[in-house]
Design a protein around this motif. Structure first.
Motif, PDB file in Angstrom:
ATOM      1  N   LEU A   1      10.354 -25.805 -59.216  1.00  0.00           N
ATOM      2  CA  LEU A   1       9.234 -26.166 -58.344  1.00  0.00           C
ATOM      3  C   LEU A   1       9.563 -27.422 -57.538  1.00  0.00           C
ATOM      4  N   LEU A   2      10.187 -28.401 -58.197  1.00  0.00           N
ATOM      5  CA  LEU A   2      10.594 -29.609 -57.476  1.00  0.00           C
ATOM      6  C   LEU A   2      11.627 -29.285 -56.399  1.00  0.00           C
ATOM      7  N   VAL A   3      12.559 -28.419 -56.725  1.00  0.00           N
ATOM      8  CA  VAL A   3      13.599 -28.040 -55.754  1.00  0.00           C
ATOM      9  C   VAL A   3      12.975 -27.309 -54.560  1.00  0.00           C
ATOM     10  N   ALA A   4      12.042 -26.383 -54.838  1.00  0.00           N
ATOM     11  CA  ALA A   4      11.403 -25.635 -53.743  1.00  0.00           C
ATOM     12  C   ALA A   4      10.630 -26.568 -52.823  1.00  0.00           C
ATOM     13  N   LEU A   5       9.944 -27.550 -53.408  1.00  0.00           N
ATOM     14  CA  LEU A   5       9.222 -28.524 -52.595  1.00  0.00           C
ATOM     15  C   LEU A   5      10.192 -29.435 -51.846  1.00  0.00           C
ATOM     16  N   ASN A   6      11.271 -29.799 -52.492  1.00  0.00           N
ATOM     17  CA  ASN A   6      12.267 -30.674 -51.873  1.00  0.00           C
ATOM     18  C   ASN A   6      12.977 -29.981 -50.709  1.00  0.00           C
ATOM     19  N   LEU A   7      13.220 -28.690 -50.864  1.00  0.00           N
ATOM     20  CA  LEU A   7      13.981 -27.973 -49.847  1.00  0.00           C
ATOM     21  C   LEU A   7      13.181 -27.684 -48.583  1.00  0.00           C
ATOM     22  N   GLN A   8      11.895 -28.073 -48.556  1.00  0.00           N
ATOM     23  CA  GLN A   8      11.181 -28.045 -47.281  1.00  0.00           C
ATOM     24  C   GLN A   8      11.928 -28.877 -46.237  1.00  0.00           C
ATOM     25  N   THR A   9      12.601 -29.929 -46.729  1.00  0.00           N
ATOM     26  CA  THR A   9      13.325 -30.807 -45.803  1.00  0.00           C
ATOM     27  C   THR A   9      14.545 -30.131 -45.189  1.00  0.00           C
ATOM     28  N   ALA A  10      15.059 -29.064 -45.823  1.00  0.00           N
ATOM     29  CA  ALA A  10      16.261 -28.413 -45.306  1.00  0.00           C
ATOM     30  C   ALA A  10      16.032 -27.824 -43.914  1.00  0.00           C
ATOM     31  N   PHE A  11      14.773 -27.437 -43.615  1.00  0.00           N
ATOM     32  CA  PHE A  11      14.475 -26.884 -42.302  1.00  0.00           C
ATOM     33  C   PHE A  11      14.033 -27.953 -41.305  1.00  0.00           C
ATOM     34  N   LEU A  12      13.754 -29.169 -41.798  1.00  0.00           N
ATOM     35  CA  LEU A  12      13.233 -30.217 -40.915  1.00  0.00           C
ATOM     36  C   LEU A  12      14.201 -31.367 -40.684  1.00  0.00           C
ATOM     37  N   SER A  13      15.261 -31.467 -41.472  1.00  0.00           N
ATOM     38  CA  SER A  13      16.145 -32.623 -41.384  1.00  0.00           C
ATOM     39  C   SER A  13      17.326 -32.315 -40.467  1.00  0.00           C
ATOM     40  N   PRO A  14      17.565 -33.155 -39.445  1.00  0.00           N
ATOM     41  CA  PRO A  14      18.724 -32.954 -38.567  1.00  0.00           C
ATOM     42  C   PRO A  14      20.013 -33.261 -39.319  1.00  0.00           C
ATOM     43  N   PRO A  15      21.176 -32.774 -38.897  1.00  0.00           N
ATOM     44  CA  PRO A  15      21.383 -32.020 -37.654  1.00  0.00           C
ATOM     45  C   PRO A  15      21.159 -30.514 -37.789  1.00  0.00           C
ATOM     46  N   VAL A  16      21.052 -29.973 -39.024  1.00  0.00           N
ATOM     47  CA  VAL A  16      20.876 -28.528 -39.197  1.00  0.00           C
ATOM     48  C   VAL A  16      19.400 -28.246 -39.440  1.00  0.00           C
TER      49      VAL A  16
END
Length: 642
Positions: free
Chosen positions: A573-588
């Protein structure tokens, strides 16, 4: 050289430099150090743009051959080929992955039902009284649509075409509008039915059913924090989100509503009721048929009927005889154990259910009546006049809840004008069909009525029926949805094959043992390890997408959890919440590029990135709240399954 390229090159140099720093002097290398080198090379290759799945397979095969060659060079090639076949076959026979194409197919069908425009319009009008109503409606629409589709790119693109220009025309800040669209579109990777949770469950060996139950409230919490931020920002700085002009709040009324409003009626329920009675009694309302009055009155009464149905169902559940509650108790999955290990899936064979009555009682602390359930001997010893299963009196909290709901219903109808009736009718044709589909899919999973695969199949059928109901189901839509589903499912399955081969090579080389030895040598406490792990995942979200993080790094983190007594379910659950940043953090930041592809030309990537930063901060706050109050994610799985 462009800034993004400088950033990527610098990051790759830091990765290679870090690996070189931790490597021993020449001649002291072990197989475990080769595993670390493989890990660093995979990250750099992915950042250079090589396909993730085939990079994993290629590196895995190469380093597996090196591992086998060190043991026995004569059969190294044969062992490597056998490993490839076995790992690919293991992925093909993984039942959990069957739900991936079904959920994806449901999402593509719902996306092509053209519901999102009606949904956004109705929510926009319903929330017009809230500061920053357009941005709030965008977030709520994204949350609902992301739940139904789970496809981030589709949600961000559609909302970028629909809501983003509307906010810009209304004078909203470009950065805030971009942040609302991108952050809202990413909710689909957290809120069930999420493909990310399926992939994590299959990788970590955690029940997908419990992951879905656990991610429900964190997803709502994150959405609520987004909405709270928008409302506060619009309240404190109205220039960033000006209120809507009256012309955009006007809702056209049907003839019956205009007729009643012209006669001075302001509240829909009494006016329609009185109008129906007059229409039935005499010719005063001859210009409006009685059937129209009855239909309008039925729509107005729907909230009251739905509330009565829900409260009646709750009353039946809380006053059910004790014997019926005792029969339901063995459905708890956890038995009497309260360990941190992952429990079995809800689809466990019923042969394991029988247990001693003494062990079944503490397994369901949420049902107080269970402890008072008499045994069969005591029931037989009762006098004939005493019923064996008497109804239970409703608890006080039920009556308090009923009183509060009744007051809210009275206030609702007091504010229920004819314009709100029209908005409610718009919600009936846009919001409630989607909500019914979502509740049917998630409810059947969470309450044990179906496995995730069965629920996904029902959801696919529901998506097809929804598209047919809105006259969008044709051969072209079906063909496109099937092709896109096949492409997405093939990507996920190849990622699993590559991950499986990579994990095997990493374990053969001893890389996992080396990492575990290094982590344990740091003498970290469970809190320190959790902070370190989430920080690493947060930083990995900058250069990598969530698929690479789950596939590559979760097999490294999961074996370490037992050493610190951490529940893999809570960690997921922590990882799923944390990985929201994977779509919002530059450069990818893929959400930024999705939006940039459909945004007006004057909107720059820097403006989009600037708008996403506050929402990344909110994600960090939500992550801290979930860690400090783990009941947010663990309460529902504990009540239902443990």
């Amino acid at each position: 050289m462009r800034k993004e390229l400088w950033f990527g090159v610098t990051l790759m140099v830091l990765i290679i430099g870090g690996v070189a720093w931790f490597m021993p002097a020449q001649g002291d290398w072990t197989s475990g150090h080769l595993g670390l080198l493989m890990l660093a090379l995979i990250v750099v290759a992915i950042m250079l743009g090589f396909p993730t799945a085939f990079t994993l397979m290629g590196m895995g095969v190469l380093f597996s051959w090196l591992a086998y060659r060190n043991a026995n060079p004569e059969i190294a090639v044969q062992q490597t080929l056998d490993l490839m076949v076995q790992r690919a076959y293991a992925v093909m026979t993984n039942d959990v992955l069957i739900s991936v194409p079904l959920f994806v197919f449901m999402g593509y069908l719902v996306e092509r039902s053209n519901l999102i425009e009606k949904l956004f319009r109705s929510l926009h009008l319903a929330l017009a009284w809230i500061p920053g109503s357009l941005a709030v409606a965008t977030l709520v629409t994204c949350a609902i649509f992301a739940t139904a589709t789970g496809i981030v790119g589709a949600v961000v693109t559609l909302m970028g075409l629909l809501a983003f220009p509307a906010m810009l025309r209304a004078g909203y800040s470009t950065s805030m509008s971009a942040g609302a669209v991108t952050a809202g579109g990413c909710l689909g990777i957290l809120i069930p039915p999420s493909v990310l949770l399926i992939v994590y469950g299959a990788t970590a060996g955690v029940s997908v059913v419990q992951l879905y139950a656990g991610a429900f409230f964190p997803g709502l919490m994150l959405t609520g924090l987004y909405v709270l931020y928008i409302v506060l920002l619009a309240k404190l700085k109205p220039a960033l989100a000006p209120p809507l002009p009256e012309a955009e709040r006007v809702v056209p009324l049907p003839p019956v509503a205009r007729t009643l409003q012209a006669r001075g009626a302001t509240h829909a329920l009494p006016a329609l009721g009185a109008g129906l009675m007059r229409a039935l009694k005499g010719p005063r309302n001859a210009e409006v048929p009685s059937a129209v009055f009855a239909r309008q009155l039925g729509i107005v009464l729907l909230p009251a009927l739905a509330t009565a149905l829900v409260m009646g169902t709750i009353y039946s559940a809380v006053t059910a005889p004790a014997a019926s509650i005792a029969i339901e108790a063995p459905l708890s999955l956890g038995g009497a154990e309260e360990s941190s290990a992952a429990v079995d899936d809800l689809a466990a064979p019923p042969a394991e259910e029988p247990a001693a009555p003494a062990a079944a009682a503490p397994a369901t602390p949420a049902a107080p009546a269970t402890s008072a359930t008499p045994s069969a001997t005591e029931a037989d010893a009762r006098p004939p006049s005493t019923p064996a299963a008497a109804a239970v009196a409703a608890p006080r909290w039920f009556w308090i809840t009923l009183a509060v709901v009744g007051l809210l219903l009275v206030y609702f109808y007091w504010r229920f004008s004819f314009a709100r009736v029209e908005i409610f009718k718009m919600l009936l044709t846009s919001f409630f069909p989607l909500a019914l589909l979502i509740l049917a899919v998630l409810g059947s999973i969470v309450f044990g009525l179906a496995t995730p695969t069965e629920a996904a199949a029902v959801g696919s059928l529901g998506g097809a029926l929804l598209a047919a109901a809105y006259r969008q189901l044709n051969f072209g839509v079906l063909k496109e949805s099937v092709l896109l589903t096949a492409k997405t499912s093939a990507m996920v399955c190849w990622l699993f094959v590559g991950s499986s081969i990579f994990s095997a090579a990493f374990a053969l080389l001893g890389g996992q043992a080396l990492v575990e030895q290094w982590v344990l040598s740091m003498n970290l406490s469970p809190v320190q390890f959790m902070i370190l792990a989430q920080l690493i995942i947060f930083l990995l979200g900058w250069p990598l997408e969530w698929t690479e993080i789950i596939i590559i790094f979760m097999p490294i983190f999961i074996p370490l959890l037992d050493n610190f007594g951490i529940d893999p379910l809570f960690f997921g659950l922590l990882v799923a919440l944390n990985l929201q940043t994977a779509f919002l953090s530059p450069p990818v930041a893929m959400a930024a590029f999705y939006l940039k592809g459909v945004a007006p030309p004057h909107v720059t990537l820097n403006q989009i990135f600037l708008g996403m930063l506050p929402f990344m901060g909110i994600q960090v706050i939500a992550l801290v709240l979930l860690y400090v109050f783990p009941e947010i994610g663990l309460w529902l799985p504990t009540v239902l399954y443990r």
